[in-house]
Design a protein around this motif. Structure first.
Motif, PDB file in Angstrom:
ATOM      1  N   HIS A  48      27.243  86.317  31.781  1.00  0.00           N
ATOM      2  CA  HIS A  48      28.428  87.163  31.862  1.00  0.00           C
ATOM      3  C   HIS A  48      29.404  86.524  32.842  1.00  0.00           C
ATOM      4  O   HIS A  48      28.997  85.941  33.843  1.00  0.00           O
ATOM      5  N   SER A  96      28.332  88.379  27.744  1.00  0.00           N
ATOM      6  CA  SER A  96      27.710  87.555  26.695  1.00  0.00           C
ATOM      7  C   SER A  96      28.605  86.397  26.262  1.00  0.00           C
ATOM      8  O   SER A  96      29.024  86.300  25.108  1.00  0.00           O
ATOM      9  N   LYS A 155      22.317  84.884  35.224  1.00  0.00           N
ATOM     10  CA  LYS A 155      23.161  84.942  34.012  1.00  0.00           C
ATOM     11  C   LYS A 155      24.607  85.250  34.391  1.00  0.00           C
ATOM     12  O   LYS A 155      25.238  86.133  33.812  1.00  0.00           O
ATOM     13  N   SER A 173      33.114  85.352  23.669  1.00  0.00           N
ATOM     14  CA  SER A 173      31.802  86.015  23.707  1.00  0.00           C
ATOM     15  C   SER A 173      31.077  85.813  22.378  1.00  0.00           C
ATOM     16  O   SER A 173      31.668  85.357  21.397  1.00  0.00           O
ATOM     17  N   ILE A 174      29.808  86.181  22.360  1.00  0.00           N
ATOM     18  CA  ILE A 174      29.034  86.073  21.113  1.00  0.00           C
ATOM     19  C   ILE A 174      29.593  87.005  20.041  1.00  0.00           C
ATOM     20  O   ILE A 174      29.288  86.856  18.868  1.00  0.00           O
ATOM     21  N   ASN A 187      27.199  77.682  25.093  1.00  0.00           N
ATOM     22  CA  ASN A 187      25.880  78.309  25.147  1.00  0.00           C
ATOM     23  C   ASN A 187      25.065  78.056  23.879  1.00  0.00           C
ATOM     24  O   ASN A 187      23.845  77.963  23.930  1.00  0.00           O
ATOM     25  N   THR A 188      25.761  77.913  22.755  1.00  0.00           N
ATOM     26  CA  THR A 188      25.031  77.730  21.494  1.00  0.00           C
ATOM     27  C   THR A 188      24.379  76.351  21.446  1.00  0.00           C
ATOM     28  O   THR A 188      23.333  76.181  20.832  1.00  0.00           O
ATOM     29  N   CYS A 232      16.332  79.036  28.260  1.00  0.00           N
ATOM     30  CA  CYS A 232      17.757  79.357  28.249  1.00  0.00           C
ATOM     31  C   CYS A 232      18.603  78.324  28.971  1.00  0.00           C
ATOM     32  O   CYS A 232      19.821  78.429  28.966  1.00  0.00           O
ATOM     33  N   LYS A 246      23.736  74.779  24.327  1.00  0.00           N
ATOM     34  CA  LYS A 246      23.092  74.633  25.645  1.00  0.00           C
ATOM     35  C   LYS A 246      23.649  73.406  26.366  1.00  0.00           C
ATOM     36  O   LYS A 246      22.901  72.575  26.884  1.00  0.00           O
ATOM     37  N   CYS A 295      20.229  84.914  26.060  1.00  0.00           N
ATOM     38  CA  CYS A 295      20.499  83.839  27.014  1.00  0.00           C
ATOM     39  C   CYS A 295      21.919  83.847  27.541  1.00  0.00           C
ATOM     40  O   CYS A 295      22.259  83.036  28.393  1.00  0.00           O
ATOM     41  N   GLU A 296      22.762  84.681  27.021  1.00  0.00           N
ATOM     42  CA  GLU A 296      24.177  84.589  27.365  1.00  0.00           C
ATOM     43  C   GLU A 296      24.444  85.082  28.785  1.00  0.00           C
ATOM     44  O   GLU A 296      23.904  86.098  29.220  1.00  0.00           O
ATOM     45  N   ASP A 325      29.686  82.871  25.166  1.00  0.00           N
ATOM     46  CA  ASP A 325      29.123  81.779  24.373  1.00  0.00           C
ATOM     47  C   ASP A 325      29.823  80.451  24.676  1.00  0.00           C
ATOM     48  O   ASP A 325      29.188  79.405  24.649  1.00  0.00           O
TER      49      ASP A 325
END
Lengths: 67, 67
Positions: free
Chosen positions: A5, A20, A55, A35-36, B52-53, B2, B55, A2-3, A22
Motif C-alpha cells: 500500500h 494494493s 507491505k 492498483s490491482i 509487482n506483477t 512476495c 516482482k 503480495c501487494e 501493482d
C-alpha cells in the motif's frame, strides 16, 4: 496477497494514497501508482522507503530543487 | 514468496543488483537495499519503476543535477 500500500508523508503523518499497488512508474514529472483494480493516482513526490515486511511504500512530497 | 528483485538500468540493459528485496531506503544520498537474507547493497540511483506483477524494482543511475 503480495501487494503493498502506498502512503505519502504529510506534516509528519503517513496518509494513504492507494491500496494494493501493482505498479509505480513515472509519467512526466509525476509518479503514477496503479492498483490491482486499475485505479490510478498521480502526484509529485519521491520514494522515501519501501518495506516489504510491512507491505508499505512511503513517498514524500517533492521539494523545490529536489527530484 | 512476495519479495521483488532489484535491477539497475545500465547502457540500456537491466542488471540485477539484489534478489528478494525486503527494504529500500535512503542512507545519505545513496539508496540502500536490504534482502530477506540481510544482504545490503548501496548505490546512487533513482527509482524508475516498481512492477509487482513481475516482482521487479528497476532503478536508473543518478545523473548529475538530478536526485
Amino acid at each position: 496477497m503480495c501487494e503493498a500500500h502506498a502512503f505519502i508523508l504529510k506534516d509528519g503523518k503517513e496518509e494513504k494514497i492507494l491500496e494494493s499497488v501493482d505498479y509505480v512508474k513515472w509519467e512526466g514529472d509525476q509518479i503514477c501508482l496503479v492498483s490491482i483494480f486499475g485505479e490510478q493516482k498521480f502526484f509529485k513526490g519521491r520514494l522515501k522507503f519501501y518495506d516489504n515486511t510491512q507491505k508499505k511504500i512511503l513517498f514524500e512530497p517533492l521539494q523545490a530543487g529536489k527530484n
